[in-house]
Scaffold this motif. Structure first.
Motif, PDB file in Angstrom:
ATOM      1  N   SER A  40       0.833  -1.191   0.000  1.00 18.29           N
ATOM      2  CA  SER A  40       0.000   0.000   0.000  1.00 18.29           C
ATOM      3  C   SER A  40       0.874   1.249   0.000  1.00 18.29           C
ATOM      4  O   SER A  40       1.870   1.328   0.718  1.00 18.29           O
ATOM      5  CB  SER A  40      -0.900   0.011   1.238  1.00 18.29           C
ATOM      6  N   SER A  41       0.488   2.231  -0.777  1.00 21.89           N
ATOM      7  CA  SER A  41       1.248   3.485  -0.822  1.00 21.89           C
ATOM      8  C   SER A  41       1.144   4.253   0.492  1.00 21.89           C
ATOM      9  O   SER A  41       1.951   5.132   0.761  1.00 21.89           O
ATOM     10  CB  SER A  41       0.751   4.361  -1.975  1.00 21.89           C
ATOM     11  N   PHE A  42       0.188   3.925   1.342  1.00 16.22           N
ATOM     12  CA  PHE A  42       0.044   4.575   2.642  1.00 16.22           C
ATOM     13  C   PHE A  42       0.916   3.923   3.711  1.00 16.22           C
ATOM     14  O   PHE A  42       0.997   4.429   4.820  1.00 16.22           O
ATOM     15  CB  PHE A  42      -1.422   4.563   3.092  1.00 16.22           C
TER      16      PHE A  42
ATOM     17  N   GLY B 238       4.208   3.558   3.781  1.00 13.42           N
ATOM     18  CA  GLY B 238       5.460   4.262   4.027  1.00 13.42           C
ATOM     19  C   GLY B 238       6.626   3.300   4.113  1.00 13.42           C
ATOM     20  O   GLY B 238       6.610   2.209   3.556  1.00 13.42           O
ATOM     21  N   GLU B 239       7.647   3.703   4.831  1.00 14.91           N
ATOM     22  CA  GLU B 239       8.839   2.880   5.007  1.00 14.91           C
ATOM     23  C   GLU B 239       8.761   2.111   6.325  1.00 14.91           C
ATOM     24  O   GLU B 239       8.024   2.480   7.225  1.00 14.91           O
ATOM     25  CB  GLU B 239      10.084   3.762   4.990  1.00 14.91           C
ATOM     26  N   GLY B 240       9.545   1.068   6.442  1.00 19.50           N
ATOM     27  CA  GLY B 240       9.596   0.307   7.687  1.00 19.50           C
ATOM     28  C   GLY B 240       8.921  -1.036   7.584  1.00 19.50           C
ATOM     29  O   GLY B 240       8.592  -1.516   6.493  1.00 19.50           O
ATOM     30  N   ASP B 241       8.657  -1.648   8.754  1.00 17.57           N
ATOM     31  CA  ASP B 241       8.140  -3.004   8.804  1.00 17.57           C
ATOM     32  C   ASP B 241       6.624  -3.092   8.957  1.00 17.57           C
ATOM     33  O   ASP B 241       6.063  -4.172   8.838  1.00 17.57           O
ATOM     34  CB  ASP B 241       8.793  -3.767   9.956  1.00 17.57           C
ATOM     35  N   ALA B 242       5.952  -1.996   9.272  1.00 26.42           N
ATOM     36  CA  ALA B 242       4.505  -2.019   9.471  1.00 26.42           C
ATOM     37  C   ALA B 242       3.821  -1.695   8.149  1.00 26.42           C
ATOM     38  O   ALA B 242       3.436  -0.558   7.899  1.00 26.42           O
ATOM     39  CB  ALA B 242       4.104  -1.032  10.556  1.00 26.42           C
ATOM     40  N   CYS B 243       3.670  -2.693   7.296  1.00 27.29           N
ATOM     41  CA  CYS B 243       3.151  -2.469   5.948  1.00 27.29           C
ATOM     42  C   CYS B 243       1.896  -3.285   5.700  1.00 27.29           C
ATOM     43  O   CYS B 243       1.750  -4.395   6.189  1.00 27.29           O
ATOM     44  CB  CYS B 243       4.198  -2.842   4.907  1.00 27.29           C
ATOM     45  N   LEU B 244       1.008  -2.729   4.894  1.00 22.27           N
ATOM     46  CA  LEU B 244      -0.180  -3.415   4.443  1.00 22.27           C
ATOM     47  C   LEU B 244       0.019  -3.782   2.983  1.00 22.27           C
ATOM     48  O   LEU B 244       0.442  -2.950   2.179  1.00 22.27           O
ATOM     49  CB  LEU B 244      -1.417  -2.515   4.582  1.00 22.27           C
ATOM     50  N   TYR B 245      -0.276  -5.035   2.646  1.00 27.61           N
ATOM     51  CA  TYR B 245      -0.151  -5.519   1.276  1.00 27.61           C
ATOM     52  C   TYR B 245      -1.528  -5.915   0.758  1.00 27.61           C
ATOM     53  O   TYR B 245      -2.346  -6.462   1.512  1.00 27.61           O
ATOM     54  CB  TYR B 245       0.790  -6.720   1.213  1.00 27.61           C
ATOM     55  N   LEU B 246      -1.772  -5.650  -0.512  1.00 29.14           N
ATOM     56  CA  LEU B 246      -3.032  -5.976  -1.157  1.00 29.14           C
ATOM     57  C   LEU B 246      -2.768  -6.768  -2.430  1.00 29.14           C
ATOM     58  O   LEU B 246      -1.751  -6.565  -3.082  1.00 29.14           O
ATOM     59  CB  LEU B 246      -3.794  -4.701  -1.539  1.00 29.14           C
ATOM     60  N   ALA B 247      -3.720  -7.644  -2.763  1.00 30.20           N
ATOM     61  CA  ALA B 247      -3.646  -8.414  -4.009  1.00 30.20           C
ATOM     62  C   ALA B 247      -5.069  -8.703  -4.470  1.00 30.20           C
ATOM     63  O   ALA B 247      -5.992  -8.772  -3.669  1.00 30.20           O
ATOM     64  CB  ALA B 247      -2.882  -9.718  -3.791  1.00 30.20           C
TER      65      ALA B 247
END
Length: 66
Positions: free
Chosen positions: A9-11, A13-22
């Protein structure tokens, strides 16, 4: 099952707390977090849109209070 093409997700940002979509061929959306990638939520765009709208409006009911 076809392998999913996960996109960050473009929201996030950087780091380990990321949301992924497919998206899959049947137009289902899949969401996962980077810290627990084995947990995947599957929904469709209409339901995700309703969820986001309720979160933004503050009308989402806390499930533990139901």
């Amino acid at each position: 099952m076809t392998a999913l093409n996960w996109q960050k997700s473009s929201f996030s940002g950087e780091g380990d707390a990321c949301l992924y979509l497919a998206a899959d061929p049947e137009k289902n959306l899949h969401l996962r977090e980077s810290d627990t990638p084995q947990v995947v939520i599957r929904t469709d765009s209409a339901r995700l849109c309703r969820l986001i709208s309720r979160i933004k409006s503050g009308t989402l009911t806390n499930p533990s209070s139901c």
